[in-house]
Design an enzyme around this catalytic site. Structure first.
Site, PDB file in Angstrom:
ATOM      1  N   LYS A  21       0.840  -1.213   0.000  1.00  0.00           N
ATOM      2  CA  LYS A  21       0.000   0.000   0.000  1.00  0.00           C
ATOM      3  C   LYS A  21       0.872   1.259   0.000  1.00  0.00           C
ATOM      4  O   LYS A  21       0.645   2.183  -0.777  1.00  0.00           O
ATOM      5  CB  LYS A  21      -0.898   0.009   1.247  1.00  0.00           C
ATOM      6  N   ASN A  22       1.881   1.272   0.870  1.00  0.00           N
ATOM      7  CA  ASN A  22       2.642   2.510   1.017  1.00  0.00           C
ATOM      8  C   ASN A  22       3.620   2.759  -0.129  1.00  0.00           C
ATOM      9  O   ASN A  22       4.239   3.813  -0.201  1.00  0.00           O
ATOM     10  CB  ASN A  22       3.369   2.525   2.368  1.00  0.00           C
ATOM     11  N   CYS A 115      -5.678   8.283   9.048  1.00  0.00           N
ATOM     12  CA  CYS A 115      -5.868   7.702  10.380  1.00  0.00           C
ATOM     13  C   CYS A 115      -5.625   8.745  11.465  1.00  0.00           C
ATOM     14  O   CYS A 115      -4.731   9.588  11.336  1.00  0.00           O
ATOM     15  CB  CYS A 115      -4.865   6.559  10.600  1.00  0.00           C
ATOM     16  N   ARG A 120      -0.647  15.088  12.907  1.00  0.00           N
ATOM     17  CA  ARG A 120       0.119  14.649  11.728  1.00  0.00           C
ATOM     18  C   ARG A 120       0.339  15.859  10.840  1.00  0.00           C
ATOM     19  O   ARG A 120      -0.300  16.022   9.809  1.00  0.00           O
ATOM     20  CB  ARG A 120      -0.637  13.541  10.992  1.00  0.00           C
ATOM     21  N   ASP A 304       3.918   0.896  12.139  1.00  0.00           N
ATOM     22  CA  ASP A 304       2.723   0.236  11.600  1.00  0.00           C
ATOM     23  C   ASP A 304       2.595  -1.211  12.085  1.00  0.00           C
ATOM     24  O   ASP A 304       1.536  -1.816  11.922  1.00  0.00           O
ATOM     25  CB  ASP A 304       2.766   0.228  10.061  1.00  0.00           C
ATOM     26  N   ARG A 396      -8.931  -0.147   3.988  1.00  0.00           N
ATOM     27  CA  ARG A 396      -7.982   0.836   3.451  1.00  0.00           C
ATOM     28  C   ARG A 396      -6.629   0.173   3.190  1.00  0.00           C
ATOM     29  O   ARG A 396      -5.863   0.648   2.350  1.00  0.00           O
ATOM     30  CB  ARG A 396      -7.792   1.995   4.436  1.00  0.00           C
TER      31      ARG A 396
HETATM   32  C1  UD1 Z   1       4.037   6.880   6.317  1.00  0.00           C
HETATM   33  C2  UD1 Z   1       3.151   5.672   6.116  1.00  0.00           C
HETATM   34  C3  UD1 Z   1       2.552   5.237   7.448  1.00  0.00           C
HETATM   35  C4  UD1 Z   1       3.660   5.020   8.474  1.00  0.00           C
HETATM   36  C5  UD1 Z   1       4.575   6.234   8.564  1.00  0.00           C
HETATM   37  C6  UD1 Z   1       5.783   6.030   9.462  1.00  0.00           C
HETATM   38  C7  UD1 Z   1       2.314   5.968   3.869  1.00  0.00           C
HETATM   39  C8  UD1 Z   1       1.142   6.185   2.993  1.00  0.00           C
HETATM   40  N1  UD1 Z   1       2.097   6.007   5.187  1.00  0.00           N
HETATM   41  O1  UD1 Z   1       3.191   7.929   6.801  1.00  0.00           O
HETATM   42  O2  UD1 Z   1       1.843   4.023   7.220  1.00  0.00           O
HETATM   43  O3  UD1 Z   1       3.072   4.802   9.743  1.00  0.00           O
HETATM   44  O4  UD1 Z   1       5.061   6.580   7.249  1.00  0.00           O
HETATM   45  O5  UD1 Z   1       6.508   4.934   9.041  1.00  0.00           O
HETATM   46  O6  UD1 Z   1       3.411   5.718   3.408  1.00  0.00           O
HETATM   47  N2  UD1 Z   1       5.796  14.691  10.656  1.00  0.00           N
HETATM   48  C9  UD1 Z   1       5.870  16.031  10.957  1.00  0.00           C
HETATM   49  N3  UD1 Z   1       5.792  16.921   9.918  1.00  0.00           N
HETATM   50  C10 UD1 Z   1       5.628  16.527   8.628  1.00  0.00           C
HETATM   51  C11 UD1 Z   1       5.543  15.160   8.340  1.00  0.00           C
HETATM   52  C12 UD1 Z   1       5.622  14.253   9.382  1.00  0.00           C
HETATM   53  O7  UD1 Z   1       6.021  16.426  12.107  1.00  0.00           O
HETATM   54  O8  UD1 Z   1       5.566  17.391   7.752  1.00  0.00           O
HETATM   55  C13 UD1 Z   1       5.839  13.710  11.761  1.00  0.00           C
HETATM   56  C14 UD1 Z   1       4.534  12.945  11.896  1.00  0.00           C
HETATM   57  O9  UD1 Z   1       3.586  13.675  12.634  1.00  0.00           O
HETATM   58  C15 UD1 Z   1       4.955  11.679  12.577  1.00  0.00           C
HETATM   59  C16 UD1 Z   1       6.370  11.451  11.986  1.00  0.00           C
HETATM   60  O10 UD1 Z   1       6.778  12.709  11.450  1.00  0.00           O
HETATM   61  O11 UD1 Z   1       5.062  11.888  13.952  1.00  0.00           O
HETATM   62  C17 UD1 Z   1       6.414  10.382  10.916  1.00  0.00           C
HETATM   63  O12 UD1 Z   1       5.587  10.726   9.870  1.00  0.00           O
HETATM   64  P1  UD1 Z   1       5.887  10.314   8.351  1.00  0.00           P
HETATM   65  O13 UD1 Z   1       7.139   9.512   8.272  1.00  0.00           O
HETATM   66  O14 UD1 Z   1       5.789  11.558   7.533  1.00  0.00           O
HETATM   67  O15 UD1 Z   1       4.660   9.378   8.059  1.00  0.00           O
HETATM   68  P2  UD1 Z   1       3.694   9.435   6.820  1.00  0.00           P
HETATM   69  O16 UD1 Z   1       4.456   9.697   5.563  1.00  0.00           O
HETATM   70  O17 UD1 Z   1       2.512  10.255   7.138  1.00  0.00           O
END
Ligand code: UD1
Length: 417
Positions: A21-22, A115, A120, A304, A396
């Site tokens: 998925k990711n 989620c 986030r 995850d 999802r």
């Molecule tokens: C992706 C995955 C999700 C997984 C996560 C961490 C997808 C579609 N989803 O989510 O399943 O749980 O990686 O492995 O690939 N953060 C900030 N600012 C930002 C972006 C992120 O503070 O601009 C923080 C987030 O709040 C969180 C952490 O960074 O605490 C990790 O987030 P991130 O690695 O960005 O996860 P996603 O890309 O949303």
């Protein structure tokens, strides 16, 4: 939607793991960077994928479904705006920001949904795009971008965010000159996105190392590409074997992507083996509790995966501790599991799981995607019947979950009432 599970059966047999998925979500977003047709093989049939394909259609792409592929022809893409109702359906819709901006020269979209795992934010995404010279305007929940002055740059991410790394790659791939991303995420899904783009003609090196080097190219061509296996779905099935005391063979897995998971499972007493792209797990008679599982960016233990580990740790021979370092609010299933007979307390970012306990079926509510999967596993390992109410989280991320569990000997059905 309700999942009705009669627990207490050992699961056994073979299951084929879906495409990741990711990986597929950013790769589908990347397809609009070519003016051509891309065919994605092993594209999992998930509601998040359907939403992503709807977004591509909104942008003007022609989406086709073959027997074993999804085709995206982006030659007719024209629209730089994504409607709010689609943006709010999944968090990774933000992945379109970099790609749409560079394809159309501008973009307009609302902030994303997804989620509820605590705050986030998307600050890292926006900061990276601004570093690349893209103008970003935020107003009342909407983001507008303008790429007229986009330029290559050195983007340093304060945290190795998966999504921000992907957005930066997608924005930079066609910007003239050399872009460097430091403290980049190292997840296998990032490497998959880079492999996809390179097959299209991009010039990107360093995927998986934390430092990504991009030499901008003028155009990208359409290709056929197979998505990597979903390491979290594989983990979920392995945890089903653990919780029910069974043995499962997995087809379509990548051993290297599962190292943190399989190391942990072996420490807990499981027998885990790999033969090429097949994996095998047999649960131990007695599960050894996990002293400390700390979620970390890849190659650490994935956030995850922590929820789906909890059901078998409930059966562990003493106390297990899980520390969640990535998301703020990812222990929402604890109350539900305690109602089934678990003894779990949370303290800030830690969950303390006191074992061994046996679970009894109950009526529970899925709080999020992985939490929902964890409740299904708990129900499979519990005595009696459980009902898991789910407002659409599980579909999802899991393709054919009910069919797969049934084929493994589990008693599960779905009711739409
Ligand atoms: C992706 C995955 C999700 C997984 C996560 C961490 C997808 C579609 N989803 O989510 O399943 O749980 O990686 O492995 O690939 N953060 C900030 N600012 C930002 C972006 C992120 O503070 O601009 C923080 C987030 O709040 C969180 C952490 O960074 O605490 C990790 O987030 P991130 O690695 O960005 O996860 P996603 O890309 O949303």
């Amino acid at each position: 939607m309700k999942y009705i599970v009669k627990g207490g059966r050992e699961l056994g047999g073979t299951v084929r793991v879906q495409g990741a998925k990711n990986s597929v979500l950013p790769i589908l977003a990347a397809s609009i960077l070519s003016n051509d047709k891309c065919e994605i093989r092993d594209c999992p049939d998930l509601s998040d994928v359907k939403t992503t394909l709807e977004i591509l259609e909104e942008l003007g792409c022609n989406v086709t479904y073959g027997v074993d592929f999804v085709g995206v022809d982006s030659s007719s893409a024209f629209n730089p705006e994504i409607p709010e109702r689609l943006m709010r359906k999944l968090r990774s819709s933000i992945i379109f920001l970099g790609a749409v901006t560079m394809r159309m020269g501008k973009a307009r979209m609302s902030t994303p949904g997804g989620c509820h795992l605590g705050a986030r934010p998307i600050d890292l995404h926006l900061k990276a795009l601004k570093t690349l010279g893209i103008k970003v305007k935020e107003e009342a929940g909407f983001i507008e971008t303008d790429a007229s002055e986009a330029k290559s740059a050195h983007v340093h991410l304060a945290f190795p965010s998966v999504g921000a790394t992907e957005n930066t790659i997608l924005a930079a791939v066609k910007i003239k000159g050399e872009t460097l991303i430091t403290n980049a995420a190292r997840e296998p899904e990032i490497i998959d996105l880079i492999s996809f783009l390179n097959a299209m003609g991009a010039r990107i090196t360093g995927g998986g190392s934390g430092t990504i080097h991009i030499e901008g190219v003028a155009s990208l061509k359409g290709i056929t590409y197979r998505i990597i296996p979903d390491r979290i779905a594989a983990t979920t099935y392995m945890c089903m074997a653990m919780a029910t005391g069974g043995e499962i063979e997995l087809e379509n897995v990548k051993r290297d992507h599962l190292t943190a998971i399989t190391n942990e499972l072996r420490e807990e007493g499981a027998r885990v083996e790999f033969f090429g792209e097949r994996g095998y797990i047999r649960a131990p008679r007695k599960i050894r509790s996990a002293d400390m599982i700390k979620t970390m960016p890849y190659p650490g233990f994935p956030t995850d995966a922590q929820s789906v580990f909890i059901p078998h740790l409930i059966k562990g021979d003493s106390t297990s501790v899980i520390v969640e370092n990535i998301f703020e609010s990812r222990f929402k299933i604890v109350d539900e599991l305690n109602r089934m007979g678990a003894d779990i307390v949370t303290e800030g970012r830690s969950a303390i799981i006191r074992g061994p306990r046996s679970l009894t079926g109950a009526h529970v509510v899925a709080p999020d995607l992985r939490g929902g999967a964890a409740l299904v596993i708990a129900a499979l390992s519990a005595s009696g019947e459980s009902v898991i109410e789910d407002e659409g989280h599980i579909i999802r991320g899991y393709e054919s979950l009910v069919e797969n569990i049934s084929a493994l000997g589990g008693d599960i059905s779905v009711s739409n009432t």
